[in-house]
Enzyme design. Sequence first.
Site, mmCIF file in Angstrom:
data_model
loop_
_atom_site.group_PDB
_atom_site.id
_atom_site.type_symbol
_atom_site.label_atom_id
_atom_site.label_comp_id
_atom_site.label_asym_id
_atom_site.label_seq_id
_atom_site.Cartn_x
_atom_site.Cartn_y
_atom_site.Cartn_z
ATOM 1 N N PHE A 11 20.143 36.419 45.319
ATOM 2 C CA PHE A 11 19.505 37.717 45.055
ATOM 3 C C PHE A 11 17.975 37.615 44.944
ATOM 4 O O PHE A 11 17.230 38.140 45.784
ATOM 5 C CB PHE A 11 20.137 38.301 43.782
ATOM 6 C CG PHE A 11 19.413 39.464 43.165
ATOM 7 C CD1 PHE A 11 18.933 40.512 43.939
ATOM 8 C CD2 PHE A 11 19.245 39.519 41.782
ATOM 9 C CE1 PHE A 11 18.286 41.596 43.350
ATOM 10 C CE2 PHE A 11 18.602 40.590 41.185
ATOM 11 C CZ PHE A 11 18.109 41.626 41.966
ATOM 12 N N GLU A 127 17.335 34.894 28.561
ATOM 13 C CA GLU A 127 18.557 34.585 27.805
ATOM 14 C C GLU A 127 18.439 33.285 27.016
ATOM 15 O O GLU A 127 19.237 33.041 26.111
ATOM 16 C CB GLU A 127 19.763 34.544 28.749
ATOM 17 C CG GLU A 127 19.925 35.846 29.490
ATOM 18 C CD GLU A 127 21.273 36.041 30.164
ATOM 19 O OE1 GLU A 127 22.273 35.473 29.726
ATOM 20 O OE2 GLU A 127 21.297 36.803 31.143
ATOM 21 N N TYR A 153 25.862 29.444 30.290
ATOM 22 C CA TYR A 153 24.801 29.728 31.267
ATOM 23 C C TYR A 153 23.423 29.587 30.629
ATOM 24 O O TYR A 153 22.569 28.841 31.097
ATOM 25 C CB TYR A 153 24.971 31.141 31.855
ATOM 26 C CG TYR A 153 23.723 31.661 32.543
ATOM 27 C CD1 TYR A 153 23.252 31.069 33.707
ATOM 28 C CD2 TYR A 153 22.988 32.733 32.013
ATOM 29 C CE1 TYR A 153 22.101 31.526 34.340
ATOM 30 C CE2 TYR A 153 21.840 33.196 32.629
ATOM 31 C CZ TYR A 153 21.392 32.588 33.790
ATOM 32 O OH TYR A 153 20.233 33.042 34.399
ATOM 33 N N GLY A 278 30.907 36.073 22.790
ATOM 34 C CA GLY A 278 29.521 35.691 22.432
ATOM 35 C C GLY A 278 28.475 36.649 22.982
ATOM 36 O O GLY A 278 27.299 36.285 23.100
HETATM 37 P P1 NAD Z 1 22.184 34.247 42.511
HETATM 38 O O1 NAD Z 1 23.442 33.768 41.864
HETATM 39 O O2 NAD Z 1 22.180 35.557 43.218
HETATM 40 O O3 NAD Z 1 21.709 33.161 43.595
HETATM 41 C C1 NAD Z 1 21.736 31.792 43.354
HETATM 42 C C2 NAD Z 1 21.481 31.056 44.668
HETATM 43 O O4 NAD Z 1 21.440 29.648 44.371
HETATM 44 C C3 NAD Z 1 22.587 31.263 45.708
HETATM 45 O O5 NAD Z 1 22.015 31.470 46.977
HETATM 46 C C4 NAD Z 1 23.358 29.949 45.672
HETATM 47 O O6 NAD Z 1 23.967 29.625 46.913
HETATM 48 C C5 NAD Z 1 22.250 28.977 45.327
HETATM 49 N N1 NAD Z 1 22.771 27.745 44.676
HETATM 50 C C6 NAD Z 1 23.655 27.665 43.646
HETATM 51 N N2 NAD Z 1 23.897 26.370 43.349
HETATM 52 C C7 NAD Z 1 23.137 25.631 44.198
HETATM 53 C C8 NAD Z 1 22.942 24.233 44.379
HETATM 54 N N3 NAD Z 1 23.603 23.329 43.633
HETATM 55 N N4 NAD Z 1 22.088 23.812 45.326
HETATM 56 C C9 NAD Z 1 21.411 24.720 46.108
HETATM 57 N N5 NAD Z 1 21.581 26.043 45.991
HETATM 58 C C10 NAD Z 1 22.426 26.499 45.051
HETATM 59 O O7 NAD Z 1 21.086 34.184 41.388
HETATM 60 P P2 NAD Z 1 19.822 35.134 41.129
HETATM 61 O O8 NAD Z 1 20.251 36.306 40.340
HETATM 62 O O9 NAD Z 1 19.095 35.316 42.403
HETATM 63 O O10 NAD Z 1 18.954 34.215 40.158
HETATM 64 C C11 NAD Z 1 17.990 33.304 40.677
HETATM 65 C C12 NAD Z 1 17.339 32.573 39.530
HETATM 66 O O11 NAD Z 1 16.704 33.493 38.655
HETATM 67 C C13 NAD Z 1 18.326 31.789 38.653
HETATM 68 O O12 NAD Z 1 17.718 30.575 38.303
HETATM 69 C C14 NAD Z 1 18.523 32.672 37.428
HETATM 70 O O13 NAD Z 1 18.815 31.895 36.308
HETATM 71 C C15 NAD Z 1 17.156 33.321 37.316
HETATM 72 N N6 NAD Z 1 17.127 34.656 36.687
HETATM 73 C C16 NAD Z 1 17.949 35.649 37.127
HETATM 74 C C17 NAD Z 1 17.858 36.913 36.556
HETATM 75 C C18 NAD Z 1 18.712 38.063 37.058
HETATM 76 O O14 NAD Z 1 18.675 39.157 36.462
HETATM 77 N N7 NAD Z 1 19.487 37.917 38.115
HETATM 78 C C19 NAD Z 1 16.937 37.156 35.537
HETATM 79 C C20 NAD Z 1 16.113 36.111 35.104
HETATM 80 C C21 NAD Z 1 16.215 34.873 35.703
HETATM 81 P P1 TYD Z 2 25.116 41.056 33.684
HETATM 82 O O1 TYD Z 2 24.711 41.858 34.881
HETATM 83 O O2 TYD Z 2 26.254 40.102 33.822
HETATM 84 O O3 TYD Z 2 23.788 40.318 33.182
HETATM 85 P P2 TYD Z 2 23.538 39.468 31.799
HETATM 86 O O4 TYD Z 2 24.812 39.216 31.127
HETATM 87 O O5 TYD Z 2 22.955 38.216 32.358
HETATM 88 O O6 TYD Z 2 22.595 40.292 31.012
HETATM 89 O O7 TYD Z 2 25.472 42.055 32.508
HETATM 90 C C1 TYD Z 2 24.531 42.980 32.017
HETATM 91 C C2 TYD Z 2 25.155 43.689 30.831
HETATM 92 O O8 TYD Z 2 26.258 44.478 31.293
HETATM 93 C C3 TYD Z 2 25.745 42.736 29.803
HETATM 94 O O9 TYD Z 2 25.519 43.287 28.499
HETATM 95 C C4 TYD Z 2 27.229 42.715 30.107
HETATM 96 C C5 TYD Z 2 27.480 44.110 30.646
HETATM 97 N N1 TYD Z 2 28.552 44.218 31.667
HETATM 98 C C6 TYD Z 2 29.563 45.183 31.507
HETATM 99 O O10 TYD Z 2 29.592 45.939 30.527
HETATM 100 N N2 TYD Z 2 30.530 45.258 32.478
HETATM 101 C C7 TYD Z 2 30.558 44.443 33.565
HETATM 102 O O11 TYD Z 2 31.488 44.545 34.402
HETATM 103 C C8 TYD Z 2 29.497 43.477 33.727
HETATM 104 C C9 TYD Z 2 29.469 42.562 34.908
HETATM 105 C C10 TYD Z 2 28.516 43.407 32.747
#
Ligand code: NAD
Ligand code: TYD
Length: 339
Positions: A11, A127, A153, A278
């Site tokens: 993403f 987180e 996580y 949790g």
């Molecule tokens: P995502 O799960 O959409 O994508 C993760 C990507 O990493 C995928 O393309 C997957 O194939 C790749 N990957 C997983 N394991 C791997 C490995 N061993 N070697 C190489 N590639 C690997 O995650 P995201 O939501 O895009 O998050 C990206 C980063 O941002 C993560 O480090 C996450 O902790 C951090 N982050 C995410 C959010 C959020 O809201 N999504 C917020 C803050 C920080």
């Molecule tokens: P999520 O998108 O999994 O992000 P994070 O847990 O990393 O913040 O969840 C966002 C919030 O939404 C979290 O409080 C859990 C809640 N949630 C639901 O209520 N229903 C769902 O199906 C999912 C995936 C998350």
Amino acid sequence: MTIIVTGGAGFIGSNFIFYSLAAHPEDRIVCLDKLTYAGNLSTLQPVMDDRRFRFVRLDICDREGVYALFEEERPDAVINFAAESHVDRSIEDPSVFLQTNVVGASVLMDACRTFGGVRYHQVSTDEVYGDLPLDRPELLFTESTPLHTSSPYSASKAGADLLTLAYFRTYGLPVTVSRCSNNYGPWHFPEKLIPLMIVNCLHDRPLPVYGQGLNVRDWLYVEDHCRAVDMILRRGRVGEVYNVGGNNEMRNIDIVRLICRELGKPESLITYVTDRKGHDLRYAIDAAKIRRELGWQPETRFEDGIKRTISWYLEHRTWWEEIISGEYRDYYDRMYGDR
Ligand code: NAD
Ligand code: TYD
């Protein structure tokens, strides 16, 4: 610059690649991604033919493979987005989280120091600070808030953060860490709250809200996060942590209701299900440091970003329909079957 972007088929990584290639025509990006269930090569189709872009399928834990890629590419910088990123999956099975999120980060940093002080940026999350109470709105996470994790996580991400800062102190590796709040936007895997609710709404399926839906998250449009990472890489002070947040706290239930409204679906689809184990109550970021030092602030208002995101899911049905037809089905049954 040649930048290795790990996790670029996911993403935020994919959004970062699009942002960065457009913002810095002189740079080259090598995307390193294992293509787990969360990685999708079709997402990167628009840049596959760009001569400034290369995709390599590789696990960040594969030391030999990573070193060989460094030898070949001699990168100037590495941005580590690669991670196992879903809290619910980490509760089911923490082991791959430790492997990718902690061991993988150390392999990348070892490669950085072996090949000579390559700039390293660790993409982390709010987180790692644990959660805040719902009834103390004045409390926010700052960069000096103690780490206090709740899920496997977040514990694995905190482990990687500490390791990154240890590589700075011990080896003098030029590192930075960013801790961002919840992102939303295009290419978001439909296991996470916002895309899951959009996709379920479009199929008139129940909308599973954990507990009472009162947990609060601070939502940031993904492109704003990408811009922050880019600024930190170029102008951030090494050895430093930067919080990144949307200043936009919302309760889950309000987000779900908003999505129903935007898509013209009845709120009767909302189904309250057993709470996450949790479950963190509230996240809220104080982003004063990055604003002060780098002049960053969010540009997309939530009201606009969520509309844009919903439109994107309406216009890119094939992308998410392919995802939810495969392994995702088993996952969904496992997670939500009798909850
Ligand atoms: P995502 O799960 O959409 O994508 C993760 C990507 O990493 C995928 O393309 C997957 O194939 C790749 N990957 C997983 N394991 C791997 C490995 N061993 N070697 C190489 N590639 C690997 O995650 P995201 O939501 O895009 O998050 C990206 C980063 O941002 C993560 O480090 C996450 O902790 C951090 N982050 C995410 C959010 C959020 O809201 N999504 C917020 C803050 C920080
Ligand atoms: P999520 O998108 O999994 O992000 P994070 O847990 O990393 O913040 O969840 C966002 C919030 O939404 C979290 O409080 C859990 C809640 N949630 C639901 O209520 N229903 C769902 O199906 C999912 C995936 C998350």
